[in-house]
Design a protein around this motif. Structure first.
Motif, PDB file in Angstrom:
ATOM      1  N   PRO A  28      -7.122  11.009  -0.620  1.00  0.00           N
ATOM      2  CA  PRO A  28      -6.885   9.876   0.271  1.00  0.00           C
ATOM      3  C   PRO A  28      -5.602   9.152  -0.139  1.00  0.00           C
ATOM      4  CG  PRO A  28      -8.715   9.426  -1.231  1.00  0.00           C
ATOM      5  CD  PRO A  28      -8.307  10.851  -1.434  1.00  0.00           C
ATOM      6  N   THR A  29      -4.954   8.545   0.817  1.00  0.00           N
ATOM      7  CA  THR A  29      -3.719   7.826   0.533  1.00  0.00           C
ATOM      8  C   THR A  29      -4.004   6.652  -0.387  1.00  0.00           C
ATOM      9  OG1 THR A  29      -2.899   8.445   2.682  1.00  0.00           O
ATOM     10  CG2 THR A  29      -1.777   6.631   1.585  1.00  0.00           C
ATOM     11  N   ARG A  30      -3.204   6.521  -1.408  1.00  0.00           N
ATOM     12  CA  ARG A  30      -3.350   5.455  -2.386  1.00  0.00           C
ATOM     13  C   ARG A  30      -2.495   4.280  -1.971  1.00  0.00           C
ATOM     14  NH1 ARG A  30      -1.577   6.925  -8.315  1.00  0.00           N
ATOM     15  NH2 ARG A  30      -0.895   4.856  -8.775  1.00  0.00           N
ATOM     16  N   PRO A  31      -2.987   3.062  -2.156  1.00  0.00           N
ATOM     17  CA  PRO A  31      -2.140   1.921  -1.797  1.00  0.00           C
ATOM     18  C   PRO A  31      -0.825   1.979  -2.557  1.00  0.00           C
ATOM     19  CG  PRO A  31      -4.301   1.197  -2.580  1.00  0.00           C
ATOM     20  CD  PRO A  31      -4.225   2.677  -2.749  1.00  0.00           C
ATOM     21  N   SER A  32       0.267   1.676  -1.879  1.00  0.00           N
ATOM     22  CA  SER A  32       1.569   1.762  -2.533  1.00  0.00           C
ATOM     23  C   SER A  32       2.362   0.478  -2.439  1.00  0.00           C
ATOM     24  CB  SER A  32       2.381   2.891  -1.899  1.00  0.00           C
ATOM     25  OG  SER A  32       2.696   2.552  -0.568  1.00  0.00           O
ATOM     26  N   GLY A  33       1.760  -0.555  -1.822  1.00  0.00           N
ATOM     27  CA  GLY A  33       2.519  -1.776  -1.638  1.00  0.00           C
ATOM     28  C   GLY A  33       3.473  -1.660  -0.465  1.00  0.00           C
ATOM     29  N   LYS A  34       3.354  -0.599   0.312  1.00  0.00           N
ATOM     30  CA  LYS A  34       4.262  -0.381   1.432  1.00  0.00           C
ATOM     31  C   LYS A  34       3.523  -0.609   2.749  1.00  0.00           C
ATOM     32  CE  LYS A  34       7.741   1.393  -0.988  1.00  0.00           C
ATOM     33  NZ  LYS A  34       9.037   0.841  -1.049  1.00  0.00           N
ATOM     34  N   GLU A  35       4.241  -1.181   3.706  1.00  0.00           N
ATOM     35  CA  GLU A  35       3.709  -1.309   5.045  1.00  0.00           C
ATOM     36  C   GLU A  35       3.902   0.021   5.754  1.00  0.00           C
ATOM     37  OE1 GLU A  35       5.892  -4.574   6.715  1.00  0.00           O
ATOM     38  OE2 GLU A  35       4.521  -6.053   5.876  1.00  0.00           O
ATOM     39  N   ASP A  36       3.383   0.137   6.979  1.00  0.00           N
ATOM     40  CA  ASP A  36       3.476   1.382   7.731  1.00  0.00           C
ATOM     41  C   ASP A  36       4.908   1.847   7.956  1.00  0.00           C
ATOM     42  OD1 ASP A  36       0.759   1.563   7.868  1.00  0.00           O
ATOM     43  OD2 ASP A  36       0.594   0.656   9.852  1.00  0.00           O
ATOM     44  N   ASP A  37       5.864   0.919   8.052  1.00  0.00           N
ATOM     45  CA  ASP A  37       7.244   1.312   8.298  1.00  0.00           C
ATOM     46  C   ASP A  37       7.980   1.728   7.033  1.00  0.00           C
ATOM     47  OD1 ASP A  37       7.682  -1.090   7.006  1.00  0.00           O
ATOM     48  OD2 ASP A  37       8.813  -2.016   8.631  1.00  0.00           O
ATOM     49  N   GLY A  38       7.280   1.801   5.889  1.00  0.00           N
ATOM     50  CA  GLY A  38       7.886   2.242   4.643  1.00  0.00           C
ATOM     51  C   GLY A  38       8.477   1.132   3.804  1.00  0.00           C
ATOM     52  N   HIS A  39       8.479  -0.094   4.302  1.00  0.00           N
ATOM     53  CA  HIS A  39       9.008  -1.214   3.541  1.00  0.00           C
ATOM     54  C   HIS A  39       7.866  -2.013   2.937  1.00  0.00           C
ATOM     55  CE1 HIS A  39      12.603  -0.219   5.797  1.00  0.00           C
ATOM     56  NE2 HIS A  39      13.276  -0.883   4.884  1.00  0.00           N
ATOM     57  N   ALA A  40       8.095  -2.533   1.756  1.00  0.00           N
ATOM     58  CA  ALA A  40       7.083  -3.343   1.087  1.00  0.00           C
ATOM     59  C   ALA A  40       7.018  -4.719   1.724  1.00  0.00           C
ATOM     60  CB  ALA A  40       7.409  -3.462  -0.393  1.00  0.00           C
ATOM     61  N   GLU A  41       5.853  -5.324   1.683  1.00  0.00           N
ATOM     62  CA  GLU A  41       5.663  -6.660   2.233  1.00  0.00           C
ATOM     63  C   GLU A  41       6.104  -7.694   1.201  1.00  0.00           C
ATOM     64  OE1 GLU A  41       2.035  -9.540   3.694  1.00  0.00           O
ATOM     65  OE2 GLU A  41       1.657  -7.420   3.355  1.00  0.00           O
ATOM     66  N   VAL A  42       7.039  -8.547   1.583  1.00  0.00           N
ATOM     67  CA  VAL A  42       7.518  -9.609   0.699  1.00  0.00           C
ATOM     68  C   VAL A  42       6.490 -10.729   0.708  1.00  0.00           C
ATOM     69  CG1 VAL A  42       9.338 -11.312   0.259  1.00  0.00           C
ATOM     70  CG2 VAL A  42       9.938  -9.025   1.086  1.00  0.00           C
ATOM     71  N   ARG A  43       6.051 -11.097  -0.480  1.00  0.00           N
ATOM     72  CA  ARG A  43       5.060 -12.154  -0.614  1.00  0.00           C
ATOM     73  C   ARG A  43       5.749 -13.478  -0.934  1.00  0.00           C
ATOM     74  NH1 ARG A  43      -0.042 -10.017  -3.985  1.00  0.00           N
ATOM     75  NH2 ARG A  43      -0.596 -12.179  -3.561  1.00  0.00           N
ATOM     76  N   THR A  44       5.088 -14.585  -0.553  1.00  0.00           N
ATOM     77  CA  THR A  44       5.664 -15.908  -0.783  1.00  0.00           C
ATOM     78  C   THR A  44       4.681 -16.862  -1.449  1.00  0.00           C
ATOM     79  OG1 THR A  44       5.030 -16.616   1.442  1.00  0.00           O
ATOM     80  CG2 THR A  44       7.263 -15.704   1.171  1.00  0.00           C
ATOM     81  N   ASP A  45       3.592 -16.336  -1.952  1.00  0.00           N
ATOM     82  CA  ASP A  45       2.599 -17.185  -2.615  1.00  0.00           C
ATOM     83  C   ASP A  45       2.943 -17.329  -4.103  1.00  0.00           C
ATOM     84  OD1 ASP A  45       2.045 -14.411  -2.505  1.00  0.00           O
ATOM     85  OD2 ASP A  45      -0.036 -14.715  -3.089  1.00  0.00           O
ATOM     86  N   PRO A  46       3.064 -18.564  -4.603  1.00  0.00           N
ATOM     87  CA  PRO A  46       3.466 -18.767  -5.997  1.00  0.00           C
ATOM     88  C   PRO A  46       2.331 -18.608  -7.009  1.00  0.00           C
ATOM     89  CG  PRO A  46       3.237 -20.876  -4.913  1.00  0.00           C
ATOM     90  CD  PRO A  46       3.014 -19.828  -3.860  1.00  0.00           C
ATOM     91  N   GLU A  47       1.081 -18.778  -6.601  1.00  0.00           N
ATOM     92  CA  GLU A  47      -0.029 -18.817  -7.558  1.00  0.00           C
ATOM     93  C   GLU A  47      -0.137 -17.576  -8.449  1.00  0.00           C
ATOM     94  OE1 GLU A  47      -0.445 -19.386  -4.208  1.00  0.00           O
ATOM     95  OE2 GLU A  47      -0.608 -21.559  -4.264  1.00  0.00           O
ATOM     96  N   PRO A  48      -0.063 -16.352  -7.903  1.00  0.00           N
ATOM     97  CA  PRO A  48      -0.148 -15.184  -8.798  1.00  0.00           C
ATOM     98  C   PRO A  48       0.971 -15.151  -9.844  1.00  0.00           C
ATOM     99  CG  PRO A  48      -0.472 -14.520  -6.521  1.00  0.00           C
ATOM    100  CD  PRO A  48      -0.009 -15.949  -6.499  1.00  0.00           C
ATOM    101  N   LEU A  49       2.143 -15.638  -9.461  1.00  0.00           N
ATOM    102  CA  LEU A  49       3.272 -15.669 -10.397  1.00  0.00           C
ATOM    103  C   LEU A  49       3.060 -16.739 -11.461  1.00  0.00           C
ATOM    104  CD1 LEU A  49       6.172 -15.403  -7.791  1.00  0.00           C
ATOM    105  CD2 LEU A  49       5.064 -13.545  -9.061  1.00  0.00           C
ATOM    106  N   GLU A  50       2.613 -17.908 -11.045  1.00  0.00           N
ATOM    107  CA  GLU A  50       2.402 -19.014 -11.992  1.00  0.00           C
ATOM    108  C   GLU A  50       1.320 -18.682 -13.008  1.00  0.00           C
ATOM    109  OE1 GLU A  50       1.707 -22.182  -9.192  1.00  0.00           O
ATOM    110  OE2 GLU A  50       3.831 -22.733  -9.158  1.00  0.00           O
ATOM    111  N   ARG A  51       0.325 -17.888 -12.613  1.00  0.00           N
ATOM    112  CA  ARG A  51      -0.726 -17.473 -13.555  1.00  0.00           C
ATOM    113  C   ARG A  51      -0.194 -16.472 -14.576  1.00  0.00           C
ATOM    114  NH1 ARG A  51      -3.893 -16.760  -8.886  1.00  0.00           N
ATOM    115  NH2 ARG A  51      -3.979 -14.527  -9.290  1.00  0.00           N
TER     116      ARG A  51
END
Length: 172
Positions: A28-51
């Motif tokens: 099965p396809t493994r998650p790769s952080g890529k959207e269907d168009d082959g580009h990764a989704e840019v995140r804007t949430d600071p909480e995971p980074l601050e932790r």
């Protein structure tokens, strides 16, 4: 038909053959952080980074990626490496205090390399990045790999890490 074998053994052989064939099916396809168009989704949430990057303090205006590394479709068991890479704005004066801190230096001019294409629109114009290996070691505490670049002019940090761990909660 399998001859010379009783019904119980025949059933076991058929089930074994079915299991063997299913093991050869495409993984099965493994998650790769890529959207269907082959580009990764840019995140804007600071909480995971601050932790993960508590030493940087509160962050604003983050643009970052969490990219699963490795071979897509791999069925090998084990941990998955994740590249956490991006930009964030530090609190007012934080960039200057980091660069000037005697115990974190020396910071030397160094430009980040291998900035993912999806993050290029967020690269500060005219940035003068500096990096300190001592600061990198302090940030990672030897538990993961990472590089941290600071631009005093924009008050931004660029981080490129693999498997950054969440800081221990001092309340526990």
């Amino acid at each position: 038909m399998i001859t010379g074998v009783g019904p119980g053994r025949r059933r076991a052989l058929v089930l074994g053959a079915a299991a063997l064939l299913s093991a050869c099916a495409p993984a099965p396809t493994r998650p790769s952080g890529k959207e269907d168009d082959g580009h990764a989704e840019v995140r804007t949430d600071p909480e995971p980074l601050e932790r993960r990057f508590t030493e940087l303090g509160p962050l604003s205006d983050p643009h970052w990626l969490g990219l699963v590394l490795g071979v897509a479709g791999s069925r090998a068991p084990g941990p998955t490496d994740v590249r956490v890479v991006g930009f964030a704005r530090l609190a007012a004066g934080k960039a200057k205090s980091l660069v000037r801190a005697q115990d974190l230096g020396p910071f030397r001019p160094e430009r980040p390399d291998q900035v993912p294409e999806e993050l290029l629109p967020y690269l500060p114009k005219g940035a003068r990045w500096v990096r300190s290996e001592s600061f990198d070691r302090r940030m990672t505490q030897g538990t993961y790999t990472g590089a941290f670049y600071v631009d005093e002019g924009s008050g931004r940090v660029y981080f490129d890490t693999t498997d950054p761990s969440v800081a221990d909660d001092p309340k526990t």
